[in-house]
Structures are given as structure tokens and as C-alpha cells.
Scaffold this motif. Structure first.
Motif, PDB file in Angstrom:
ATOM      1  N   PRO A 112       0.818  -1.211   0.000  1.00  0.00           N
ATOM      2  CA  PRO A 112       0.000   0.000   0.000  1.00  0.00           C
ATOM      3  C   PRO A 112       0.854   1.263   0.000  1.00  0.00           C
ATOM      4  N   PRO A 113       0.275   2.370  -0.431  1.00  0.00           N
ATOM      5  CA  PRO A 113       1.024   3.638  -0.383  1.00  0.00           C
ATOM      6  C   PRO A 113       1.158   4.131   1.054  1.00  0.00           C
ATOM      7  N   LYS A 114       1.986   5.108   1.239  1.00  0.00           N
ATOM      8  CA  LYS A 114       2.110   5.725   2.569  1.00  0.00           C
ATOM      9  C   LYS A 114       1.007   6.779   2.712  1.00  0.00           C
ATOM     10  N   PRO A 115       0.498   6.941   3.916  1.00  0.00           N
ATOM     11  CA  PRO A 115      -0.640   7.860   4.065  1.00  0.00           C
ATOM     12  C   PRO A 115      -0.318   9.310   3.714  1.00  0.00           C
ATOM     13  N   GLU A 117       1.310  10.201   1.158  1.00  0.00           N
ATOM     14  CA  GLU A 117       1.292  10.331  -0.296  1.00  0.00           C
ATOM     15  C   GLU A 117      -0.142  10.592  -0.757  1.00  0.00           C
ATOM     16  N   PRO A 118      -0.299  11.113  -1.980  1.00  0.00           N
ATOM     17  CA  PRO A 118      -1.657  11.146  -2.523  1.00  0.00           C
ATOM     18  C   PRO A 118      -2.133   9.715  -2.772  1.00  0.00           C
TER      19      PRO A 118
ATOM     20  N   HIS B 506      -8.322   6.948   7.067  1.00  0.00           N
ATOM     21  CA  HIS B 506      -7.430   6.032   6.363  1.00  0.00           C
ATOM     22  C   HIS B 506      -8.157   4.829   5.780  1.00  0.00           C
ATOM     23  N   PHE B 509      -9.021   6.267   2.545  1.00  0.00           N
ATOM     24  CA  PHE B 509      -7.800   6.469   1.751  1.00  0.00           C
ATOM     25  C   PHE B 509      -7.318   5.142   1.157  1.00  0.00           C
ATOM     26  N   TYR B 510      -7.262   4.115   1.983  1.00  0.00           N
ATOM     27  CA  TYR B 510      -6.733   2.837   1.492  1.00  0.00           C
ATOM     28  C   TYR B 510      -7.734   2.101   0.603  1.00  0.00           C
ATOM     29  N   PHE B 565      -3.980  -5.733   1.794  1.00  0.00           N
ATOM     30  CA  PHE B 565      -3.613  -4.330   1.570  1.00  0.00           C
ATOM     31  C   PHE B 565      -3.751  -3.534   2.875  1.00  0.00           C
ATOM     32  N   ALA B 569      -0.963  -1.962   5.541  1.00  0.00           N
ATOM     33  CA  ALA B 569      -0.968  -0.541   5.899  1.00  0.00           C
ATOM     34  C   ALA B 569      -1.010  -0.350   7.416  1.00  0.00           C
TER      35      ALA B 569
END
Lengths: 294, 615
Positions: A112-115, A117-118, B506, B509-510, B565, B569
Motif C-alpha cells: 500500500p502507499p504511505k498515508p 502520499e496522494p 485512512h 484512503f486505502y 492491503f 498498511a
């Protein structure tokens, strides 16, 4: 959840009204626990038009194991499904009962992306999904004049990546196993034996999203699904070959377009030709229809 | 000029025009308001409301306390049992139930209790057929039929007198309280109010000492959600942080909320099991005096309580020494100590009641106030109503207490008995307009520390609030109210928020980031805000839909990948969720192509707790 696909058939088709339940009749893998019924109007090649209902009664369970680099799910399933009609002689479909088990592997590692980041899809790799299973299957027509039991293994490969190259990678179903006829008037009529036979069944199709292929605007939501199914029966008593076929290739292409309507989630048109293992007559059919619900 | 949407405003106008001879001061309100730049009409404030959702307080301890509250409303045991079972299940496995799911589950829980079966058996001849059939066991019914059953049951139980609750009231309360996010709950309450009206959002801290991990996470989620609601509805929601000294870090949490998260006051609820005349609480009061922070304290023997013993912890007499040492402390004794203190004689407070004690404190301390929240008993009419209204008016118009009798409703908890707008309508209709204007306008304005019409007089706690909202000026959820715009200066960028769809969450977001992995290029251009309503059938896993080759496998596979995922996170499972149940839950959502991305995100939010939820 009631999933019903209504189709209007033309030409030499065998159902005026079909349903997703029917389309799922040969679906391998996990089953959706619950009871579903889809009323249908049936017009067979021969015989009178009749009322019927597709049904599915299933109970399944699954155990999942999830880590970032390895996700899998073990499942077991018991299910009965098929088409029952008011005039059994007019029923072109069959009744099935199966017990199945298997495991689904995710061929991916998700990062997953880092929070801070967009939002973005993150990293890792993704090669799709592989499902491996086995089932014991009983199959019969509604009058139980033709029936068989089968034990077969099956493998499904599928994927859903949006990149262009993946549009050309097929979704695959391979199944192979033993089957034994338990009743057959057709075969009895030619004095064929009911020894064990083998059936190899392979289906490949492609899901071509015009949006992924580069189209823009409303047409981007159109999906084309060309497919080929080939089956081979071996070990068949030679006497049975005169009333049954031992191999065949069935081809089809479907165009599906999702809608924003409350009761109709998609419309579709399909062209298909060729025999199926349970429908030895060579057929050609146009179908157009709507998908109600999901 | 904004037109008032709320129906109580129409009554308000008509009351002013025909029934009441407004004194000069009241006339001033209307003429003066028409010329002030940002107060063209009076801003009304509900000084006692709750916008937290039940998910942020749920623990086994909280379920017991809520069950007791329902029992106290005079409802039969099978309703109490059904509520407790329903909430217990949500404690174990949080879910976002839509209206129909909640309705079905509530009725099924009622029908499956032994006490309901006994009730049906004992009243067989008197009950309508729908209830008798339900007595044979839970039935699978459509929404209309379920509503009908609930309606019939409410009628059969006959608990519709003012101040009592019906089964339908309980369901409606659950419907609001179980909304997926706090902004949506707030919108329920703001919906019937004027576009510039506001409410005091009092947090609730039913601390669950025996479940420290869940308790800590829930409480922080409530703080974060309430703070976010203030940003999403700027100038209309005034958050009060709940302080419960049973929580070891209550002081630090309070200070952080007041100094950094836009909270304007402190809420105390001693009957939940803590005393106020203790050293830790005195430290809280000293902080409030030094930083000019108002306090609202639950002050009635009713409401929520940990045990019968703790019901008396809200006794206002305990406050005499506290206020003597801190005479400038701004404090509102909520519920006036109980409405019975106002009902015994016209214009006179009943002696030796908590109400009388509060009035005594108000005489001595100029910043002591009280509110009328959840006063419903007098709505039955008769002498009790006459006495109550005369006493409230006498207090509100007495120069000694003027502007210190606050209007508040206690919504959404009020819904156990009646709808919030009905409560407003009652007071607007029954009180002279100037009195109501004072209670819902000037009195809460002063108590909260809001600026006067000319922009002066803002108190430090409210200045911190203004600064906090201004620090989010690049992305507030709605047009700021005129008073806030004037106080903060500069410009605000309004990014209309979709309830339950917020990148700061979040889970959202995720979920959105994950969806980008299976989204067509055309749909990725929608961006985050417009993707909330994207149906899942538009994602690439759906191709061909149910029945197509590999469809079930793709649904299950996506469920597995989404769980992986979220875990990668840093998210952990809520309640009793594990890999099996989480994947099952997600797979069910993926199989339904009508489901939107926002709904999937709500499911992720229910199943997982993200590290960001810790503030």
C-alpha cells in the motif's frame, strides 16, 4: 442476493428466459450460501413452451489466510441447482448436485502507499488468481432418464488488472475427471454400456473492456467477451457414439453494457454456436437480454 | 437573507407576530438583526446535543448502560434484550447497517427472545395478527412489512405518552445512532435547523476499563470524528470533550482536544462512575478557569448511570466548594437537575431539589447556568405543564438569571422519546418569542463565548476554535457561517464532503487506493471525490458479472487482496473479526455490483482499525 438474467432468444436458441443461475450451473469453485429461485419461460427446440424455475440451494464455508505476500482461501461447498419445469419432457437443462472443495491462491503481493502520499495503487506485483479444486458431481435430467456421477478436478486462472496487456491474457477453466452413466435411455436404446468415461473440458475467454483498450466516452463502458469451450470424452462405448458426441467446440461472443437503471444493471447481446457436453445437438443462437439485480 | 428551513422557525415567526407582545428588547432583536452584516437573523443554538455515533462508545459495559437506559424508558424486557443483543453483536463484529438491515435485524432480535414469545402467548387475543405470527419465530419480511410490524407492536404496547418511549422510538434512535460517521449524525440534527444555526456537540465517555484496547480506540475515534465534524460544518458545531477521571490520561486528552482539535468546552457525566470533588477533577477545573473553558455537567438522576449509587454523583451541592474556590468557572448544570424541580408550582422552583440547589449556585456565581435538555414530562399538559412553563419563564426573565437558562434538546438521545424538531417546536410554540430567543440565542452565545454582533467579545476558548477551523481553511466541508467567516477573516475553500468519504479517514484512503488497482483509466480520472458513488461493477474485476468465468474467484481474490492491503498498511481487526470473517464480509460486498466505493470503504472502516485512528 437474487441474480437473474433475462434473455430473449432468437433463431434456434433453447431458452426464452434464462438466468445467471443457469449460467452458473457449471461454475466451479466456491458456492454462494443461500437459496435462489429465478422463474423462467422455457421454449425448447422441440416440445411445448413451458414455465419453470431455475434454483440453487447452496451451503459453503471457507477459511482465509492473509498476509501481505501470501493470501489464500480454502473452501468447501455443497450445492444443488438446476432448472425445473412444469413439463419435464420440455426441460432442456438438467439438475445437478455437487460437493466440492479447493483452494484459491492470490498470485500477488500488495504494497500500500504511505498515508502522506496522494492516493495511489501502491506497489508490489499482481499476476491474478489461481483456484484449484475437486468435486463430486451428480447430474440428471428432470425425469431422471439420463443421469451420471462424476469426479473431477478443476483449475481456474483469472485476473482483473486494468493494464492493456492483461486484456489479451485469457481467463481459463480446465477440468478433467471420470464420469459414469447411472441411467440412460438414449444409450440403452443402442445397447451401450455404462462403463467409466473420462471428460476433459477447457474453456478460455477474454474480457475486453473498451475503456481499458483506449476508448473514451460512454462506449468505454462496453465489454466484449469472446470465448471458446472445447470438450473431449474418452473411453466411450463405441455404440454410444451414434447417439452422443464425444468432442466438440463451442464458441461465443458477448457484448455487455452496464446501465444506471435501478432494476436493470446491464444489457447484453450474445452469439453462440456449437455443442455442449449436455446438449449434443449443434446449435446456433442469438441472445439479447438484460441483467436484473447484480 | 437565508430562509429558515426548519418548521419550528415558521411557528417562531407566527408566535412572534400574533401571540406575544414582544417587549422593546425583543423588537430590537428583529430590527437590529436585519441590518447587521453577518447576523441578518438570530443564530439559534441547541446548547445540549450529541453527534457521536454508537460505534465510538460501544463496549460490553456501554451496552449494559444503554440497555438500562432503554429499560428506564418503560419498555418491556424483550425490547431491552433485543437492543442489547443487537449492540452486543456489533461490539463483536462492527458493521455498517443500512436502514433496512437494521430494521430487519431489530425485529428478528425481538422475535427471537423468549420474553416476546411469552408476551405473545399471554396476549394472544388482544394482539394483531402480524404480532401473533411473529410470536411463532422470526420471519423474513420486506421493509414495508417490518415497519408495519414495528408500528403495530408500538401500538399494542401503548407507550406513546409524553415522556415514555415506544418500540418505534427505540428503532429510530438506533437508526440515527448507528450511522457510519459522526458528520452524518450531526447532519440529522442540523437538517431541520436554519442554515446558520448551531449545536453544542457533547461527547460521551462510557469508559470500558475491562476492555482497554477497544476503549482507547473508540474514544479516540470519537474525539477525531467530533473534531472533524466541526471542520465539515464550520461554525455550526461546537465540540465539548468528555472528561472521565476513570481514564488515566483524561487530562492530557482534554488539553490536547481543547488546544489542538477545536474543542470549545468540557463535558462531565459523573453518574457514569466518577466523583467531581477529587484532586484529578480539581486539576481539570483549574485548567478550565485558567483557559476560560466552559463545562457542561449532566445534572439529573436520570440518563445513563453505572449503578444506582453513582446516580447521585451529579448532585449540584457537591459543587458549592468547587465554585467557591473558582467563582468565575463557566458551568452549565444540564437538565436543570431534573424537570420535576420546575413543575410543582407556577413560577417557583421546588425547594430541596437539585434544581433549587442549582438556582442557589446561580445566585452566587455569575457564570453558572442550566439547560432544559430532555424535559418532556410536562408535554402531557395540565397543571404540570402550566407550572413548568411559568417557572421557566420566571427564571429566564428574572434579571438575576437572565441569559443563563439555556435551550438544549439532548438529541439524538432525545429520540428515545421524541424527534428533535418536535422538541424545538414545543418550546417555540409554548414560550413567548423573546424568552425563547434568549434561551436559544443570547444565553448560549454568552455561555460558549461567541462574539457579539459587532464581532467583539469573543472568549479565548472560542478564539482557539476559530483558529483551529481557520487552520483547515483550505478544505472545509461547507460554507462557514457568517460569524465564523467574520471572526476568522480571509477566504475558505469549500470541498463539499460526502458523508462517509474523506481522505483523512485512512479506511477511505486505502479503499480508494486499492480500488485504483482495478479501475479503468477513464474512471481513475474521476478523482477521489467523485469516486464515492462509483458502483463496483465499473471495476475491472466485474467483467462479465456473476456467472462469467472466474467471477466468484475474482470477488474472493479481491477480498483477500483488500484485506492484505489494509493489513500491510498497519490496520488491525476490529472486535472479533479475523481473516475468515473479514474476507467473507468483503467478498459479499464485491459480489454486489450496485455497491458504491464509499460503501466498500464503510465496510473496511467497520472491519479494520487503522493506526491513524489514534490521535
Amino acid at each position: 442476493m437474487n441474480r437473474i438474467r433475462l434473455t430473449t432468444a432468437f433463431s434456434t436458441s433453447f431458452l426464452l428466459v434464462s438466468g445467471l443461475l443457469g449460467a452458473q450451473a457449471d461454475s466451479p469453485g466456491e458456492c454462494d450460501t443461500g437459496v435462489k429461485i429465478a422463474p423462467a419461460l422455457v421454449r425448447p427446440d422441440s416440445g411445448a413452451t413451458t414455465l419453470g424455475a431455475r434454483f440453487a440451494i447452496a451451503r459453503g464455508s471457507a477459511r482465509a489466510k492473509v498476509t501481505q505476500s501470501f493470501a489464500r482461501r480454502y473452501y468447501t461447498c455443497a450445492e444443488g441447482r438446476g432448472l425445473a419445469t412444469a413439463r419435464p419432457a420440455s426441460n432442456p437443462d438438467d439438475l445437478k448436485a455437487r460437493m466440492a472443495g479447493g483452494v484459491l491462491f492470490v498470485l500477488a503481493k500488495v504494497v500500500p502507499p504511505k498515508p502522506e502520499e496522494p492516493p495511489n495503487p501502491g506497489g508490489g506485483f499482481d499476476y491474478g488468481y489461481l483456484s484449484v479444486g475437486a468435486q463430486v458431481l451428480g447430474e440428471a435430467n428432470q425425469r431422471f432418464t439420463e443421469s451420471l456421477v462424476a469426479f473431477r478436478g478443476e483449475l481456474i486462472y483469472t485476473h482483473d488488472q486494468p493494464e492493456l496487456v492483461w486484456q489479451f491474457v485469457p481467463h481459463v477453466l480446465l477440468a478433467y475427471g471420470l464420469s459414469r452413466v447411472t441411467a440412460s435411455r438414449l444409450r440403452d436404446s443402442v445397447g451401450a454400456s455404462d462403463d467409466n468415461e473420462q471428460l476433459f473440458d477447457a474453456t478460455v475467454n477474454w474480457g475486453l473492456s473498451l475503456g481499458v483498450l483506449g476508448a473514451t466516452g460512454p462506449v468505454a463502458r462496453l465489454t466484449l467477451i469472446p470465448g471458446v469451450r472445447h470438450f473431449e470424452k474418452t473411453g466411450v462405448d463405441p455404440r454410444a457414439k451414434s447417439v452422443d458426441i464425444t468432442s466438440g467446440t463451442h464458441t461465443s461472443i458477448m457484448a455487455m453494457y452496464p446501465t444506471s437503471l435501478k432494476w436493470i444493471s446491464a444489457v447484453f447481446a450474445e452469439w453462440a454456436r456449437g455443442p455442449l457436453p449436455t446438449q449434443p445437438q449443434r446449435r446456433r443462437a442469438w441472445l439479447i437480454g438484460v441483467v436484473s439485480g447484480t | 437573507m437565508h430562509e429558515a428551513r426548519g418548521s419550528y422557525r415558521n411557528i417562531f415567526k407566527s408566535a412572534n407576530a400574533t401571540n406575544v407582545t414582544a417587549p422593546p428588547s425583543a423588537h430590537f432583536w428583529f430590527t437590529e438583526l436585519s441590518v447587521h452584516p453577518y447576523l441578518r437573523r438570530l443564530m439559534l443554538i441547541n446548547a445540549h446535543a450529541h453527534v457521536f455515533n454508537l460505534q465510538t462508545v460501544l463496549s460490553h459495559q456501554a451496552v449494559k448502560i444503554i440497555g438500562q437506559r432503554v429499560r428506564d424508558r418503560g419498555l418491556p424486557e424483550f425490547v431491552v434484550e433485543a437492543v442489547e443483543r443487537l449492540l452486543d453483536e456489533l461490539v463483536a463484529r462492527p458493521e455498517n447497517l443500512d436502514e433496512n438491515e437494521l430494521l430487519a435485524r431489530f425485529v428478528v432480535r425481538i422475535a427471537s427472545t423468549n420474553s416476546f414469545k411469552s408476551f405473545v402467548a399471554a396476549n394472544l387475543d388482544a394482539l394483531p395478527v402480524e404480532i401473533r405470527l411473529l410470536g411463532d419465530g422470526p420471519k423474513k419480511l420486506g421493509t414495508a412489512a417490518l415497519r408495519n410490524v414495528l408500528d403495530k407492536l408500538s401500538t399494542a404496547l401503548g407507550t406513546t405518552a409524553a415522556g415514555r418511549s415506544s418500540v418505534f422510538d427505540i428503532y429510530e434512535t438506533l437508526r440515527i445512532a448507528l450511522e457510519a460517521d459522526i458528520v452524518t449524525v450531526a447532519d440529522h440534527l442540523l437538517g431541520h435547523m436554519g442554515p446558520e444555526d448551531g449545536l453544542v456537540a457533547l461527547m460521551m465517555d462510557i469508559t470500558a476499563e475491562q476492555e482497554p484496547k477497544r476503549d482507547r480506540a473508540n474514544f479516540r475515534a470519537q474525539i477525531r470524528g467530533t473534531s472533524d465534524a466541526a471542520v465539515q460544518r464550520p461554525g455550526r458545531i461546537f465540540p465539548f470533550i468528555a472528561v472521565n477521571s476513570k481514564r488515566a490520561d483524561h487530562f492530557d486528552l482534554m488539553r490536547n482536544a481543547l488546544e489542538k482539535l477545536g474543542f470549545v468546552g468540557v463535558k462531565l457525566y459523573p453518574s457514569l462512575g466518577y466523583q467531581v470533588d477529587t484532586e484529578p477533577m480539581k486539576q481539570v477545573f483549574d485548567y478550565c478557569v485558567q483557559n476560560d473553558v466552559p463545562i457542561v455537567m449532566h445534572c439529573t438522576r436520570g440518563g445513563f448511570y453505572a449503578s444506582q449509587q453513582t446516580q447521585s454523583f451529579g448532585d449540584p451541592a457537591i459543587w458549592e466548594p468547587i465554585l467557591k474556590a473558582r467563582p468565575t468557572l463557566r458551568i452549565c448544570f444540564a437538565h436543570c437537575g431534573g424537570e420535576e424541580g420546575l413543575e410543582s408550582a407556577p413560577g417557583t422552583v421546588k425547594p430541596k431539589t437539585w434544581t433549587a440547589e442549582i438556582v442557589k449556585l446561580m445566585e452566587l456565581y455569575p457564570n453558572a447556568c442550566m439547560d432544559v435538555a430532555y424535559h418532556t414530562g410536562m408535554m402531557s399538559g395540565g397543571v404540570v405543564e402550566t407550572n413548568y412553563l411559568a417557572t421557566i419563564q420566571a427564571l429566564a426573565t428574572n434579571p438575576k438569571y437572565q441569559n443563563r437558562i439555556l435551550f438544549g434538546t439532548d438529541a439524538w438521545i432525545l429520540r428515545l422519546t421524541m424527534a428533535d424538531d418536535s422538541f424545538w417546536q414545543y418550546f417555540v410554540a409554548k414560550l413567548p418569542a423573546p424568552v425563547f430567543q434568549q434561551m436559544a440565542g443570547e444565553a448560549p452565545r454568552r455561555f460558549l463565548g461567541l462574539p457579539m454582533a459587532d464581532g467583539t467579545g469573543i472568549r479565548p476558548n472560542m478564539q482557539r476554535f476559530v483558529d483551529f477551523i481557520a487552520s483547515h481553511r483550505d478544505a472545509v466541508g461547507a460554507e462557514p457561517t457568517p460569524w465564523l467567516r467574520a471572526a476568522a477573516g480571509g477566504t475558505f475553500a469549500v470541498l463539499p464532503s460526502i458523508p462517509g468519504w474523506n481522505l483523512k479517514n485512512h479506511a477511505h484512503f486505502y479503499t480508494y487506493s486499492y480500488a485504483l488497482r482495478v479501475m479503468t483509466p477513464a474512471d481513475t480520472h474521476l478523482g477521489f471525490p467523485k469516486s464515492a458513488d462509483l458502483p463496483l461493477r465499473r471495476l475491472t474485476y466485474w467483467i462479465g458479472g456473476p456467472g462469467s468465468l472466474g467471477f466468484d474467484t475474482r470477488c474472493e481474490g479481491n477480498a483477500l487482496k483488500l484485506a492484505a492491503f489494509c493489513k500491510a498498511a498497519g490496520a488491525v481487526y476490529e472486535g472479533e473479526y479475523d481473516d475468515d470473517s473479514a474476507v467473507e464480509q468483503f467478498a459479499n460486498v464485491f459480489e454486489n455490483g450496485d455497491t458504491t466505493l464509499a460503501k466498500l470503504a464503510a465496510t473496511v472502516d467497520a472491519v479494520f482499525r487503522f493506526a491513524s485512528e489514534d490521535i
